[in-house]
Design an enzyme around this catalytic site. Sequence first.
Site, PDB file in Angstrom:
ATOM      1  N   CYS A 141     -19.898  -5.394   1.720  1.00 20.80           N
ATOM      2  CA  CYS A 141     -19.708  -6.221   0.523  1.00 20.80           C
ATOM      3  C   CYS A 141     -18.766  -7.396   0.790  1.00 20.80           C
ATOM      4  O   CYS A 141     -18.706  -8.339   0.010  1.00 20.80           O
ATOM      5  CB  CYS A 141     -19.232  -5.381  -0.667  1.00 20.80           C
ATOM      6  SG  CYS A 141     -17.753  -4.418  -0.336  1.00 20.80           S
ATOM      7  N   ASP A 183       0.824  -1.202   0.000  1.00 13.58           N
ATOM      8  CA  ASP A 183       0.000   0.000   0.000  1.00 13.58           C
ATOM      9  C   ASP A 183       0.865   1.261   0.000  1.00 13.58           C
ATOM     10  O   ASP A 183       0.414   2.304   0.459  1.00 13.58           O
ATOM     11  CB  ASP A 183      -0.846  -0.029   1.302  1.00 13.58           C
ATOM     12  CG  ASP A 183      -2.177   0.673   1.125  1.00 13.58           C
ATOM     13  OD1 ASP A 183      -2.486   1.046  -0.001  1.00 13.58           O
ATOM     14  OD2 ASP A 183      -2.883   0.845   2.142  1.00 13.58           O
ATOM     15  N   CYS A 228     -23.423 -15.604  -8.352  1.00 16.17           N
ATOM     16  CA  CYS A 228     -23.663 -14.824  -7.124  1.00 16.17           C
ATOM     17  C   CYS A 228     -23.643 -13.315  -7.402  1.00 16.17           C
ATOM     18  O   CYS A 228     -22.844 -12.825  -8.199  1.00 16.17           O
ATOM     19  CB  CYS A 228     -22.585 -15.181  -6.115  1.00 16.17           C
ATOM     20  SG  CYS A 228     -22.706 -14.269  -4.580  1.00 16.17           S
TER      21      CYS A 228
HETATM   22  S1  SF4 Z   1     -17.442 -11.351  -4.543  1.00 15.59           S
HETATM   23 FE1  SF4 Z   1     -19.630 -10.921  -4.647  1.00 15.59          FE
HETATM   24  S2  SF4 Z   1     -20.337 -12.106  -6.401  1.00 15.59           S
HETATM   25 FE2  SF4 Z   1     -18.346 -12.943  -5.832  1.00 15.59          FE
HETATM   26  S3  SF4 Z   1     -18.838 -14.652  -4.466  1.00 15.59           S
HETATM   27 FE3  SF4 Z   1     -18.462 -12.825  -3.176  1.00 15.59          FE
HETATM   28  S4  SF4 Z   1     -20.501 -11.935  -2.847  1.00 15.59           S
HETATM   29 FE4  SF4 Z   1     -20.667 -13.368  -4.560  1.00 15.59          FE
HETATM   30  S1  SF4 Z   2     -20.289   1.166   0.467  1.00 12.57           S
HETATM   31 FE1  SF4 Z   2     -19.710  -0.631   1.656  1.00 12.57          FE
HETATM   32  S2  SF4 Z   2     -20.694  -2.324   0.595  1.00 12.57           S
HETATM   33 FE2  SF4 Z   2     -20.615  -0.606  -0.841  1.00 12.57          FE
HETATM   34  S3  SF4 Z   2     -18.701  -0.863  -1.969  1.00 12.57           S
HETATM   35 FE3  SF4 Z   2     -18.262   0.493  -0.256  1.00 12.57          FE
HETATM   36  S4  SF4 Z   2     -17.491  -0.919   1.332  1.00 12.57           S
HETATM   37 FE4  SF4 Z   2     -18.587  -2.183  -0.171  1.00 12.57          FE
END
Ligand code: SF4
Ligand code: SF4
Length: 318
Positions: free
Chosen positions: A245, A135, A192
Amino acid sequence: MMNEELTAIHTRQIKAEALRLGFSACGVSPATAVDSLHGDAFRQWLEEGHQAGMDYMARHMEKRLDPRLLVDGAQSIVSVALNYYPALPPDDGGYRLAWYAYGEDYHTVMKDKLHALLHYVATLLPGVSGRAFCDTAPLLERYWAWRGGLGWTGRNTQLIIPGAGSAFFLGELVIDRPLAYDTPQRDRCGNCTRCLRACPTGALHAPHRLDARRCLSYLTIEHRGPIPPEAAAHLSPCIYGCDRCQEACPWNRFARPAGEPRLHPRPALLAMRRPDWEKLSPEDYRTLFKGSAVKRAKYEGLTRNIRCCSTDTGKESS
Ligand code: SF4
Ligand code: SF4
């Protein structure tokens, strides 16, 4: 012994030493220019302004797209991953930080381990020249981790290691010697779309496409000034970072708590309750986050985030 055999032995020894130092994975790729598919995608991301205020991402483009310009005579990139998944107590409705932020600053931990690995490489390959990065340089780290066979880049833009998840810091050694190279892994996201659906602000607006201007991680850590109300409304309970995410990703079911003691959650952080955060003083902040990556947000940024969460409306975002 043939040169090729010796190179393969040295590569295995470097990988074994990386694991001994506590890294979870190590892979090796040839130091070449970034391929046009990934290079063009990165340029497009910048052209669309999706880097938000991270102007440094657009600097040193030539080096970012060709690591041979970073290290004279570069031939190989050794990519490593260090697990940061924190062992946290059950959710009690309190505020949270990004997974990576509970322990010591990862830059320090990674730097120590990478330099130890570079030192080992120098004993194995006398006269080798190289540099360690985490980084800290214009290098597309996830791309090199993928090229080195560590995992694939998920639709949430994180590097996913099969059977282990995405809670990993990435680092690299760029050295001027050839090694035996790994093969990139195939994408295993399948059908997914959980990460896209979990993103509360639409920052993850398409597979592999992240608009930092709407990303809570960017807005709560890098961004200075008020958080736009439409994003601020989604902060709580995370006062630093986001991780939704990552949390949504089924591959993170395989995540296991980090083994590195310096990355373990600090007890003082785990003891903090909502009222403690809401009356956080500059002195509390300095004590709690001494040697922590959370310093990046500064006191003003962190308390701004806490105010957004405590009002829970996003209206008080400055
Ligand atoms: S990165 Fe997103 S699309 Fe890929 S397995 Fe994880 S949750 Fe599913
Ligand atoms: S807002 Fe949260 S869920 Fe959306 S891309 Fe940024 S870190 Fe991932």
